[in-house]
Design a protein around this motif. Structure first.
Motif, short mmCIF file in Angstrom:
data_model
loop_
_atom_site.label_atom_id
_atom_site.label_comp_id
_atom_site.label_asym_id
_atom_site.label_seq_id
_atom_site.Cartn_x
_atom_site.Cartn_y
_atom_site.Cartn_z
N ASN A 262 0.84 -1.20 0.00
CA ASN A 262 0.00 0.00 0.00
C ASN A 262 0.88 1.25 0.00
N PRO A 263 0.58 2.22 -0.89
CA PRO A 263 1.42 3.43 -0.97
C PRO A 263 1.65 4.12 0.38
N GLY A 264 0.65 4.05 1.27
CA GLY A 264 0.80 4.70 2.58
C GLY A 264 1.79 4.01 3.50
N ASP A 265 2.23 2.80 3.12
CA ASP A 265 3.14 2.02 3.98
C ASP A 265 4.60 2.12 3.54
N ARG A 266 4.92 2.99 2.60
CA ARG A 266 6.27 2.95 2.01
C ARG A 266 7.38 3.32 3.00
N GLU A 267 7.11 4.26 3.92
CA GLU A 267 8.13 4.62 4.91
C GLU A 267 8.42 3.42 5.81
N LYS A 268 7.35 2.76 6.26
CA LYS A 268 7.48 1.58 7.12
C LYS A 268 8.25 0.48 6.37
N TYR A 269 7.93 0.34 5.09
CA TYR A 269 8.58 -0.68 4.26
C TYR A 269 10.08 -0.39 4.11
N ILE B 176 20.82 -0.25 -4.95
CA ILE B 176 20.87 0.53 -3.71
C ILE B 176 21.85 -0.14 -2.75
N THR B 177 22.82 0.62 -2.27
CA THR B 177 23.85 0.06 -1.38
C THR B 177 24.04 0.97 -0.17
N PRO B 178 24.29 0.39 1.02
CA PRO B 178 24.49 1.23 2.20
C PRO B 178 25.69 2.16 2.00
N VAL C 221 11.96 7.00 -4.48
CA VAL C 221 13.03 6.02 -4.18
C VAL C 221 14.15 6.74 -3.43
N HIS C 222 14.49 7.94 -3.91
CA HIS C 222 15.57 8.72 -3.26
C HIS C 222 15.15 9.19 -1.87
N SER C 223 13.89 9.57 -1.70
CA SER C 223 13.49 10.04 -0.36
C SER C 223 13.39 8.87 0.62
N LEU C 224 13.05 7.67 0.14
CA LEU C 224 12.93 6.50 1.02
C LEU C 224 14.28 5.94 1.45
N PHE C 225 15.26 5.96 0.52
CA PHE C 225 16.52 5.27 0.79
C PHE C 225 17.77 6.16 0.75
N GLY C 226 17.61 7.39 0.25
CA GLY C 226 18.77 8.23 -0.02
C GLY C 226 19.57 8.68 1.19
N ASN C 227 18.93 8.76 2.37
CA ASN C 227 19.66 9.24 3.55
C ASN C 227 20.77 8.29 3.96
N PRO D 66 -0.53 7.61 -12.94
CA PRO D 66 -1.38 7.02 -11.91
C PRO D 66 -2.82 7.53 -11.94
N GLU D 67 -3.07 8.57 -12.77
CA GLU D 67 -4.46 9.04 -12.89
C GLU D 67 -5.28 8.09 -13.77
N LEU D 68 -4.58 7.23 -14.51
CA LEU D 68 -5.26 6.34 -15.45
C LEU D 68 -5.51 4.95 -14.88
N TYR D 69 -4.81 4.59 -13.79
CA TYR D 69 -4.90 3.24 -13.23
C TYR D 69 -4.61 3.32 -11.75
N ASN D 70 -5.44 2.63 -10.92
CA ASN D 70 -5.26 2.83 -9.48
C ASN D 70 -4.41 1.76 -8.81
N GLY D 71 -3.84 0.80 -9.61
CA GLY D 71 -2.94 -0.20 -9.04
C GLY D 71 -3.69 -1.29 -8.30
N PRO D 72 -2.99 -2.29 -7.79
CA PRO D 72 -1.55 -2.56 -7.97
C PRO D 72 -1.28 -3.19 -9.34
N PRO D 73 -0.03 -3.21 -9.82
CA PRO D 73 1.15 -2.61 -9.20
C PRO D 73 1.05 -1.08 -9.21
N PHE D 74 1.64 -0.48 -8.18
CA PHE D 74 1.53 0.96 -8.00
C PHE D 74 2.69 1.70 -8.66
N PHE D 75 2.41 2.96 -8.95
CA PHE D 75 3.39 3.89 -9.51
C PHE D 75 4.35 4.31 -8.39
N VAL D 76 5.67 4.22 -8.63
CA VAL D 76 6.67 4.67 -7.65
C VAL D 76 7.65 5.59 -8.37
#
Length: 232
Positions: free
Chosen positions: A145-152, A228-230, A190-196, A175-185
């Motif tokens: 679920n898109p709302g769970d991405r931070e937790k993921y 993606i690498t630490p 990707v950078h805001s979730l893992f970039g730090n 994403p205005e044409l299809y509501n998923g899944p699979p979801f648009f990312v």
């Protein structure tokens, strides 16, 4: 661009029902082309790598990697999906409870180093199987679920060993044409979730639009592959 899908929620039961009804169009009968093409970047010359498959389904990629001598751990909510994997791979398996996760089971191959946990992904943790040298995320981040991405992303980062090489497959479309899944990312997410805490490299971008995507109402579909690498 995230707004159209921001509130979309799929219950775990809906995924189980898809497996029961064989509505598993996301399953690929062959090893994923993007994994095959980028496998050297993932392995980086290492042997016997422990590889994690979030929301693994019955991906044939798992046996392909185990056949190379790597060990595979997957998590999947559907018991059907897990059993089909072992049956279709002609592998015998044992089944046992997971004391740390009430109600969960782990299915272990007798011949190959493959352990698949049947449980809610968010109940899985490094305390159960340690950390991993590689992760192949095809159809996982785009399925939650898109709302769970931070937790993921916080779970995935906690499962990454210092030398982990995480191959992530995302989808770009309108994403205005299809509501998923699979979801648009989008790439920015990707950078805001893992970039730090991680370095992120776009290693591939492919137009994967097919007729079936037109039936979803889409007019384009791009598959992006990130490594993606630490950070040191």
């Amino acid at each position: 661009m995230l707004a159209p899908q921001a509130e979309r929620v799929m219950a775990l039961g809906e995924w189980e029902q898809r497996w029961q009804e064989n509505r598993t169009g996301f399953h690929q009968p062959t090893v994923h082309k993007m994994l095959e093409k980028n496998i050297d970047k993932v392995l980086a010359g290492r042997t016997g790598v422990r590889i994690f498959f979030p929301l693994c389904g019955k991906a044939v990629d798992m046996k392909w990697l185990a056949d190379m001598g790597h060990s595979v751990v997957g998590v999947e909510i559907s018991e059907n999906g897990i059993k089909q994997f072992f049956e279709e791979s002609n592998l015998t398996y044992s089944e046992e409870p997971v004391p740390a996760i009430p109600g969960a089971k782990v299915y272990k191959s007798s011949e190959k180093n493959i352990s698949l946990y049947q449980c809610d992904l968010y109940k899985f943790s490094s305390s159960i199987e340690g950390q991993f040298g590689a992760i192949w995320d095809r159809g996982s981040l785009v399925a939650i679920n898109p709302g769970d991405r931070e937790k993921y992303s916080s779970l995935i980062r906690s499962l990454m060993a210092k030398d982990c090489r995480y191959l992530l497959d995302t989808l770009l479309y309108n994403p205005e044409l299809y509501n998923g899944p699979p979801f648009f990312v989008p790439d920015e997410q990707v950078h805001s979730l893992f970039g730090n805490s991680c370095d992120i490299e776009l290693v591939d971008s492919v137009d994967t639009f097919e007729d079936r995507h037109r039936s979803w109402g889409l007019d384009y579909l791009t598959e992006n592959i990130f490594l993606i690498t630490p950070k040191e």
